[in-house]
Design a protein around this motif. Structure first.
Motif, PDB file in Angstrom:
ATOM      1  N   GLY A  42      -2.715  -7.886  17.920  1.00 33.80           N
ATOM      2  CA  GLY A  42      -3.188  -9.231  17.626  1.00 33.80           C
ATOM      3  C   GLY A  42      -4.519  -9.273  16.914  1.00 33.80           C
ATOM      4  N   GLN A  43      -5.251  -8.162  16.907  1.00 33.14           N
ATOM      5  CA  GLN A  43      -6.554  -8.180  16.231  1.00 33.14           C
ATOM      6  C   GLN A  43      -6.371  -8.077  14.725  1.00 33.14           C
ATOM      7  OE1 GLN A  43      -8.346  -4.372  17.774  1.00 33.14           O
ATOM      8  NE2 GLN A  43      -8.826  -4.032  15.617  1.00 33.14           N
ATOM      9  N   LEU A  44      -7.386  -8.519  13.987  1.00 33.60           N
ATOM     10  CA  LEU A  44      -7.339  -8.516  12.528  1.00 33.60           C
ATOM     11  C   LEU A  44      -7.206  -7.099  11.993  1.00 33.60           C
ATOM     12  CD1 LEU A  44      -7.690 -10.139   9.843  1.00 33.60           C
ATOM     13  CD2 LEU A  44     -10.140  -9.618  10.018  1.00 33.60           C
ATOM     14  N   ALA A  45      -6.363  -6.936  10.988  1.00 40.08           N
ATOM     15  CA  ALA A  45      -6.214  -5.659  10.294  1.00 40.08           C
ATOM     16  C   ALA A  45      -6.213  -5.926   8.797  1.00 40.08           C
ATOM     17  CB  ALA A  45      -4.924  -4.955  10.712  1.00 40.08           C
ATOM     18  N   VAL A  46      -7.029  -5.203   8.062  1.00 40.12           N
ATOM     19  CA  VAL A  46      -7.162  -5.388   6.619  1.00 40.12           C
ATOM     20  C   VAL A  46      -6.810  -4.075   5.929  1.00 40.12           C
ATOM     21  CG1 VAL A  46      -8.731  -5.963   4.723  1.00 40.12           C
ATOM     22  CG2 VAL A  46      -8.963  -7.125   6.924  1.00 40.12           C
ATOM     23  N   ALA A  47      -5.883  -4.134   4.985  1.00 40.99           N
ATOM     24  CA  ALA A  47      -5.446  -2.942   4.252  1.00 40.99           C
ATOM     25  C   ALA A  47      -6.043  -2.952   2.851  1.00 40.99           C
ATOM     26  CB  ALA A  47      -3.921  -2.899   4.169  1.00 40.99           C
ATOM     27  N   LEU A  48      -6.568  -1.804   2.435  1.00 40.75           N
ATOM     28  CA  LEU A  48      -7.124  -1.638   1.101  1.00 40.75           C
ATOM     29  C   LEU A  48      -6.313  -0.595   0.354  1.00 40.75           C
ATOM     30  CD1 LEU A  48      -9.638  -2.282   3.164  1.00 40.75           C
ATOM     31  CD2 LEU A  48     -11.020  -1.801   1.166  1.00 40.75           C
ATOM     32  N   GLY A  49      -6.121  -0.795  -0.936  1.00 39.90           N
ATOM     33  CA  GLY A  49      -5.365   0.180  -1.716  1.00 39.90           C
ATOM     34  C   GLY A  49      -5.137  -0.278  -3.136  1.00 39.90           C
ATOM     35  N   ASN A  50      -4.210   0.403  -3.807  1.00 38.35           N
ATOM     36  CA  ASN A  50      -3.882   0.109  -5.201  1.00 38.35           C
ATOM     37  C   ASN A  50      -2.381  -0.139  -5.346  1.00 38.35           C
ATOM     38  OD1 ASN A  50      -6.598   0.740  -5.881  1.00 38.35           O
ATOM     39  ND2 ASN A  50      -6.069   2.907  -6.013  1.00 38.35           N
ATOM     40  N   ASP A  85       1.292  -6.173  10.168  1.00 35.96           N
ATOM     41  CA  ASP A  85       2.001  -7.035   9.215  1.00 35.96           C
ATOM     42  C   ASP A  85       1.151  -7.310   7.973  1.00 35.96           C
ATOM     43  OD1 ASP A  85       0.103  -8.787  10.179  1.00 35.96           O
ATOM     44  OD2 ASP A  85       1.508 -10.375  10.728  1.00 35.96           O
ATOM     45  N   ALA A  86       0.014  -6.606   7.819  1.00 31.66           N
ATOM     46  CA  ALA A  86      -0.736  -6.680   6.561  1.00 31.66           C
ATOM     47  C   ALA A  86       0.165  -6.145   5.450  1.00 31.66           C
ATOM     48  CB  ALA A  86      -2.025  -5.858   6.650  1.00 31.66           C
ATOM     49  N   ALA A  87       0.257  -6.875   4.349  1.00 33.07           N
ATOM     50  CA  ALA A  87       1.189  -6.515   3.283  1.00 33.07           C
ATOM     51  C   ALA A  87       0.841  -5.160   2.687  1.00 33.07           C
ATOM     52  CB  ALA A  87       1.167  -7.580   2.195  1.00 33.07           C
ATOM     53  N   LEU A  88       1.811  -4.229   2.749  1.00 36.09           N
ATOM     54  CA  LEU A  88       1.672  -2.914   2.127  1.00 36.09           C
ATOM     55  C   LEU A  88       2.756  -2.754   1.079  1.00 36.09           C
ATOM     56  CD1 LEU A  88       1.074  -0.598   5.248  1.00 36.09           C
ATOM     57  CD2 LEU A  88      -0.640  -1.706   3.806  1.00 36.09           C
ATOM     58  N   ASN A  89       2.416  -2.066  -0.003  1.00 36.99           N
ATOM     59  CA  ASN A  89       3.356  -1.807  -1.076  1.00 36.99           C
ATOM     60  C   ASN A  89       3.105  -0.405  -1.614  1.00 36.99           C
ATOM     61  OD1 ASN A  89       4.851  -4.484  -1.703  1.00 36.99           O
ATOM     62  ND2 ASN A  89       2.722  -5.131  -1.554  1.00 36.99           N
ATOM     63  N   PRO A  90       4.027   0.121  -2.446  1.00 37.77           N
ATOM     64  CA  PRO A  90       3.771   1.429  -3.046  1.00 37.77           C
ATOM     65  C   PRO A  90       2.411   1.448  -3.744  1.00 37.77           C
ATOM     66  CG  PRO A  90       6.034   0.784  -3.449  1.00 37.77           C
ATOM     67  CD  PRO A  90       5.365  -0.397  -2.798  1.00 37.77           C
ATOM     68  N   GLY A  91       1.596   2.396  -3.387  1.00 39.60           N
ATOM     69  CA  GLY A  91       0.223   2.449  -3.886  1.00 39.60           C
ATOM     70  C   GLY A  91      -0.799   2.219  -2.793  1.00 39.60           C
ATOM     71  N   ASN A  92      -0.343   1.673  -1.654  1.00 38.47           N
ATOM     72  CA  ASN A  92      -1.234   1.502  -0.509  1.00 38.47           C
ATOM     73  C   ASN A  92      -1.365   2.785   0.318  1.00 38.47           C
ATOM     74  OD1 ASN A  92      -0.399  -1.818  -0.431  1.00 38.47           O
ATOM     75  ND2 ASN A  92      -2.507  -1.245   0.045  1.00 38.47           N
ATOM     76  N   SER A  93      -0.399   3.698   0.183  1.00 32.86           N
ATOM     77  CA  SER A  93      -0.434   4.910   0.994  1.00 32.86           C
ATOM     78  C   SER A  93      -1.725   5.682   0.754  1.00 32.86           C
ATOM     79  CB  SER A  93       0.763   5.803   0.667  1.00 32.86           C
ATOM     80  OG  SER A  93       1.964   5.194   1.054  1.00 32.86           O
ATOM     81  N   GLY A  94      -2.323   6.144   1.848  1.00 31.65           N
ATOM     82  CA  GLY A  94      -3.581   6.869   1.755  1.00 31.65           C
ATOM     83  C   GLY A  94      -4.800   5.977   1.814  1.00 31.65           C
ATOM     84  N   GLY A  95      -4.599   4.670   1.654  1.00 30.40           N
ATOM     85  CA  GLY A  95      -5.712   3.741   1.762  1.00 30.40           C
ATOM     86  C   GLY A  95      -6.017   3.425   3.214  1.00 30.40           C
ATOM     87  N   PRO A  96      -7.210   2.909   3.481  1.00 28.44           N
ATOM     88  CA  PRO A  96      -7.585   2.645   4.871  1.00 28.44           C
ATOM     89  C   PRO A  96      -7.041   1.323   5.403  1.00 28.44           C
ATOM     90  CG  PRO A  96      -9.410   2.112   3.422  1.00 28.44           C
ATOM     91  CD  PRO A  96      -8.329   2.683   2.546  1.00 28.44           C
ATOM     92  N   LEU A  97      -6.786   1.305   6.693  1.00 23.63           N
ATOM     93  CA  LEU A  97      -6.551   0.079   7.442  1.00 23.63           C
ATOM     94  C   LEU A  97      -7.801  -0.120   8.290  1.00 23.63           C
ATOM     95  CD1 LEU A  97      -4.295  -2.076   8.140  1.00 23.63           C
ATOM     96  CD2 LEU A  97      -3.880  -0.688  10.188  1.00 23.63           C
ATOM     97  N   VAL A  98      -8.487  -1.244   8.106  1.00 25.81           N
ATOM     98  CA  VAL A  98      -9.784  -1.436   8.754  1.00 25.81           C
ATOM     99  C   VAL A  98      -9.757  -2.660   9.656  1.00 25.81           C
ATOM    100  CG1 VAL A  98     -10.941  -0.370   6.778  1.00 25.81           C
ATOM    101  CG2 VAL A  98     -10.772  -2.868   6.900  1.00 25.81           C
ATOM    102  N   ASP A  99     -10.731  -2.702  10.583  1.00 21.90           N
ATOM    103  CA  ASP A  99     -10.844  -3.856  11.473  1.00 21.90           C
ATOM    104  C   ASP A  99     -11.797  -4.885  10.866  1.00 21.90           C
ATOM    105  OD1 ASP A  99     -13.420  -2.893  11.876  1.00 21.90           O
ATOM    106  OD2 ASP A  99     -13.003  -2.091  13.879  1.00 21.90           O
ATOM    107  N   ALA A 100     -12.125  -5.911  11.632  1.00 23.94           N
ATOM    108  CA  ALA A 100     -12.937  -7.008  11.112  1.00 23.94           C
ATOM    109  C   ALA A 100     -14.344  -6.559  10.727  1.00 23.94           C
ATOM    110  CB  ALA A 100     -13.024  -8.133  12.154  1.00 23.94           C
ATOM    111  N   ARG A 101     -14.817  -5.446  11.261  1.00 26.09           N
ATOM    112  CA  ARG A 101     -16.146  -4.935  10.944  1.00 26.09           C
ATOM    113  C   ARG A 101     -16.126  -3.912   9.816  1.00 26.09           C
ATOM    114  NH1 ARG A 101     -18.922  -4.074  16.937  1.00 26.09           N
ATOM    115  NH2 ARG A 101     -18.696  -6.244  17.645  1.00 26.09           N
TER     116      ARG A 101
END
Length: 238
Positions: A42-50, A85-101
């Motif tokens: 339930g906590q916030l999750a933010v995905a970064l990638g390309n 359930d943060a949207a991931l697509n090809p190119g996100n692999s290897g990128g970080p999943l981070v919390d609200a901080r």
């Protein structure tokens, strides 16, 4: 900041879908890893990638579940997977999943698409740090090898009760490689592996976990042969 820097592969581990690269510069800002014990569904999750080559893309969602398992491409089971359930697509692999901080709680690795949406999966920061540390130190992950081909098989209830077994499954051996540790130990086709050392073995995944990064020293393999428990000394090879 727009710079392009060359990287050198230090080591990779397809069984956990992770690799370590060295970049020859000293002015990079390292990420901060979050406390895995503090992660809650339930906590916030933010995905970064390309995703699809679109650089510096950020998507947000929540941690959907913890402690999932996922097959790597090599067929081994990866444990302690974070579902989001943060949207991931090809190119996100290897990128970080981070919390609200902004602390890294996982490394994005896979999606299961369908039904108009998708589920994303990330390797936990705990496993990522452990594997990265071993790759930096050794350049590879050491795994033991017995030399058996087998499949998970159910152990009849009456045999469990008769022999005092704690698990309902074992590994049915249907092939032993010549001159392998299993052959040297006297393992035969038709044997059922039920323990390695003091640890119960209820399937191939359990055996893989026991043989990963464990000391390659002589131990005992417990076999069920014609409804009788026998024990043999075995020394896993690398």
């Amino acid at each position: 900041d727009g710079r392009r820097l060359g990287g050198v592969l230090i080591g990779d581990d397809p069984d956990t879908d992770l690799a370590v690269l060295r970049i020859a510069t000293g002015d990079l800002i390292p990420v901060v890893f979050g406390d895995p014990r503090a992660i809650r569904p339930g906590q916030l999750a933010v995905a970064l990638g390309n995703p699809f080559g679109l650089e510096c893309t950020v998507t947000a969602g929540v941690v959907s579940a913890l402690g999932r398992t996922l097959r790597s491409r090599s067929g081994r089971l990866m444990d302690d997977i974070i579902q989001t359930d943060a949207a991931l697509n090809p190119g996100n692999s290897g990128g970080p999943l981070v919390d609200a901080r902004g602390a890294v709680i996982g490394v994005n690795t896979a999606i299961v698409a369908g039904g108009g949406g998708g589920l994303g999966f990330a390797i936990s920061a705990t496993n990522a740090q452990r594997v990265a540390g071993l790759l930096i130190r050794d350049g590879r992950i050491s795994r033991g090898y017995l030399g058996v081909a087998g499949a998970d098989v159910a152990i009849p209830r009456y045999v469990q009760r008769l022999l005092g077994l704690v698990q309902a499954k074992g590994i049915l051996v249907h092939g032993v490689e010549e001159k392998s540790p299993a052959a040297t130990a006297g393992i035969e086709d038709g044997d059922v592996i039920v323990a390695l050392g003091d640890a119960a073995v209820d399937g191939m995944d359990a055996l893989h976990r026991l043989l990963t990064n464990g000391p390659l020293e002589t131990t005992t393999v417990t076999l069920l042969r014609r409804n009788t428990l026998i024990r043999r000394d075995i020394t896993p090879a690398e």
